[in-house]
Design an enzyme around this catalytic site. Structure first.
Site, PDB file in Angstrom:
ATOM      1  NE  ARG A 206      -2.514  -1.524   3.483  1.00 63.41           N
ATOM      2  CZ  ARG A 206      -2.729  -2.768   3.928  1.00 63.41           C
ATOM      3  NH1 ARG A 206      -3.484  -3.601   3.232  1.00 63.41           N
ATOM      4  NH2 ARG A 206      -2.211  -3.175   5.076  1.00 63.41           N
ATOM      5  CB  CYS A 337      -2.727 -14.139  -0.584  1.00 62.26           C
ATOM      6  SG  CYS A 337      -4.479 -14.397  -0.818  1.00 62.26           S
TER       7      CYS A 337
HETATM    8  N1  SAH Z   1      -6.447  -5.342  -0.795  1.00 58.53           N
HETATM    9  C1  SAH Z   1      -7.123  -5.503   0.473  1.00 58.53           C
HETATM   10  C2  SAH Z   1      -7.331  -6.953   0.841  1.00 58.53           C
HETATM   11  C3  SAH Z   1      -8.130  -7.765  -0.158  1.00 58.53           C
HETATM   12  S1  SAH Z   1      -8.788  -9.228   0.499  1.00 58.53           S
HETATM   13  C4  SAH Z   1      -6.361  -4.731   1.545  1.00 58.53           C
HETATM   14  O1  SAH Z   1      -5.300  -4.142   1.256  1.00 58.53           O
HETATM   15  O2  SAH Z   1      -6.827  -4.690   2.683  1.00 58.53           O
HETATM   16  C5  SAH Z   1      -9.819  -9.800  -0.769  1.00 58.53           C
HETATM   17  C6  SAH Z   1     -11.173  -9.138  -0.880  1.00 58.53           C
HETATM   18  O3  SAH Z   1     -11.798  -9.661  -2.049  1.00 58.53           O
HETATM   19  C7  SAH Z   1     -12.154  -9.366   0.252  1.00 58.53           C
HETATM   20  O4  SAH Z   1     -12.532  -8.141   0.791  1.00 58.53           O
HETATM   21  C8  SAH Z   1     -13.377 -10.054  -0.406  1.00 58.53           C
HETATM   22  O5  SAH Z   1     -14.609  -9.563   0.106  1.00 58.53           O
HETATM   23  C9  SAH Z   1     -13.211  -9.663  -1.842  1.00 58.53           C
HETATM   24  N2  SAH Z   1     -13.761 -10.557  -2.864  1.00 58.53           N
HETATM   25  C10 SAH Z   1     -13.703 -11.890  -2.925  1.00 58.53           C
HETATM   26  N3  SAH Z   1     -14.212 -12.357  -4.077  1.00 58.53           N
HETATM   27  C11 SAH Z   1     -14.632 -11.269  -4.784  1.00 58.53           C
HETATM   28  C12 SAH Z   1     -15.240 -11.080  -6.069  1.00 58.53           C
HETATM   29  N4  SAH Z   1     -15.502 -12.121  -6.878  1.00 58.53           N
HETATM   30  N5  SAH Z   1     -15.501  -9.821  -6.479  1.00 58.53           N
HETATM   31  C13 SAH Z   1     -15.226  -8.766  -5.667  1.00 58.53           C
HETATM   32  N6  SAH Z   1     -14.627  -8.899  -4.451  1.00 58.53           N
HETATM   33  C14 SAH Z   1     -14.344 -10.121  -4.017  1.00 58.53           C
END
Ligand code: SAH
Length: 394
Positions: A206, A337
């Site tokens: 980030r 991940c």
């Molecule tokens: N980048 C974020 C963490 C991402 S975690 C950070 O820095 O905090 C992954 C996220 O993907 C979760 O919030 C989950 O709700 C979302 N997610 C999972 N499958 C998804 C989909 N098909 N479309 C949109 N969001 C999705």
């Protein structure tokens, strides 16, 4: 003390100090869930002290390879102190810090995150579960904090035959916290959030996103799988004109909105979409929308090696769409991940996605888990997060 005797030749990984014993390696011996056992070779040679897990494929997780070490309260306090002191020496620009990262800190199955003055622990193994009270008391002593929330609701608990458990273990109070990360304020809820509340492992990614936003002077940024808007705040802090955040979780987006406000950014600079990323990217393509930078940080698409092929296709699909939506000269921040997808494979997937999208691209940087998520050298399974910052050549 009960003894677990391995089959002949099955001691090799333990001699290299890999911390797991699989059920198939065991000749004889059993114990109660989480009980400390002595593991020895077929010849009766001491190999390790570990915690027994009767219903898990990973039948023993090693506490110590030192025959003279006793697995008692002092042991846990020593290990916890070492883990916490390491974090104090790392230059972490946040009060949201992973203090204990399981096997890689010599504490298999135990994860502890600190959010300001709140500790959150996940007891993900029979051994950690058995010593919960001792670990909880030692954690308070070592950190000087008073509040410890349990988030033992991850799916790994099922593999260990343990029921989910959540709630205050020590102290109590509100479960909402505000941390200060890279100079930003980010709110989270340790009871409601994913994992222990927040994705601390992406802290440095980030920050890199904020820095590159500033250097490139991006206008439109797209943050896919935004969760509570960590990258959204980063891009806004870097000066992006507009950030579009997509997530399929309504509560996560609600918090993302609050995090934008918490940092004093104008809500008019943001769009939040409660939607599926793939469908949204296809719609943007159809509408002719393009972005200067795109973040792709999907959830774990390959839960295990068995899901690898399908996951590889899913990663490629979303990355191909990402490349297509990038302006020439734009940058893609793309992550995986999934532990089962190694660094090399991930790069191959991203390369073929770029090829299929018909773009020429160059890697500007490689990202990984922040340094408070270390990987034990003898435990490569601990490495899971990888990322590429890729420039679409104009
Ligand atoms: N980048 C974020 C963490 C991402 S975690 C950070 O820095 O905090 C992954 C996220 O993907 C979760 O919030 C989950 O709700 C979302 N997610 C999972 N499958 C998804 C989909 N098909 N479309 C949109 N969001 C999705």
């Amino acid at each position: 003390m009960k003894t677990i005797r391995l089959k002949a030749g099955k001691e090799r990984s333990l001699l290299r100090h890999h911390p797991w014993v699989f059920d198939g390696a065991i000749d004889r011996g059993r114990a109660d869930p989480g009980e400390t056992v002595r593991v020895e070779s077929a010849e009766g040679r001491f190999l390790a002290w570990g915690a027994y897990a009767p219903s898990s494929k990973i039948r023993v997780r090693v506490w110590s390879f030192d025959e003279a070490e006793r697995i008692d309260a002092a042991f846990f306090e020593r290990r916890l102190r070492a883990a916490v002191q390491l974090r104090e020496r790392l230059a972490i620009d946040s009060d949201g810090v992973r203090l204990v990262h399981g096997e890689s800190d010599g504490l298999p199955g135990l994860v502890v995150d600190r959010y300001g003055d709140v500790l959150v622990a996940q007891f993900g193994s029979s051994g950690a579960e058995r010593h919960k009270a001792v670990i909880a008391d030692a954690l308070l002593r070592v950190t000087g904090l008073q509040r410890l929330y349990e988030r033992s609701d991850a799916s790994v608990r099922q593999l260990e035959g343990l029921p989910p458990a959540t709630g205050w273990l020590r102290g109590d109070g509100p479960t909402e916290c505000v941390i200060h990360e890279n100079g930003w304020r980010l709110s989270l809820d340790v009871a409601e959030g994913h994992k222990t509340g927040y994705y601390l492992d992406q802290r440095d990614s980030r920050r890199a996103c904020a820095e590159l936003t500033r250097r490139f002077g991006w206008g439109d940024v797209l943050n896919c799988y935004s969760y509570t808007g960590g990258f959204t705040v980063a891009a806004l802090a870097g000066g992006a004109r507009h950030v579009t955040s997509i997530d399929s979780s309504g509560p996560a987006l609600e918090r993302a909105r609050r995090n934008v406000a918490l940092n004093g950014f104008d809500a008019a600079r943001c769009t939040f979409l409660d939607a599926d990323v793939n469908a949204s990217l296809r719609a943007f393509w159809a509408e002719g929308r393009r972005f200067d930078a795109i973040v792709l940080d999907p959830p774990k698409l390959a839960p295990s090696a068995a899901h690898l092929e399908r996951a590889a296709r899913a990663y490629k699909d979303v990355n191909r769409l990402g490349f297509k939506l990038l302006q020439p000269g734009g940058v893609l921040f793309t992550y995986s991940c999934s532990g089962a997808v190694g660094v090399e494979l991930f790069q191959k997937i991203v390369a073929s996605a770029a090829h299929e999208a018909g773009v020429e691209a160059t890697i500007l940087a490689r990202h990984g888990g922040a340094p408070d998520h270390p990987t034990g050298l003898a435990f490569p399974e601990g490495e899971y997060l990888k990322g590429l910052v890729v420039w679409r050549r104009p």
